[in-house]
Design a protein around this motif. Structure first.
Motif: not given
Length: 53
Positions: A43-51
């Motif tokens: 499982c990996h979490s990320f913010d699409l605004d930061d990609v």
């Protein structure tokens, strides 16, 4: 292939915590009658605004 494996990536857009989403996905796989053995999870979490695109 002596030990075939398949890796699948799913991206969910949700405010839910990553662990909660993973729990629901694993529960759905376990409820299914598919002839597959779940051998691991990641499982990996990320913010699409930061990609960056």
């Amino acid at each position: 292939m002596a030990d075939p494996h398949v890796s699948i990536t799913l991206d969910f857009r949700t405010p839910a915590a990553a662990a909660v989403v993973m729990e629901h996905v694993v529960a759905a796989v376990n409820r299914s009658t598919m002839p597959y053995q779940l051998t691991g999870t990641f499982c990996h979490s990320f913010d699409l605004d930061d990609v960056e695109e």
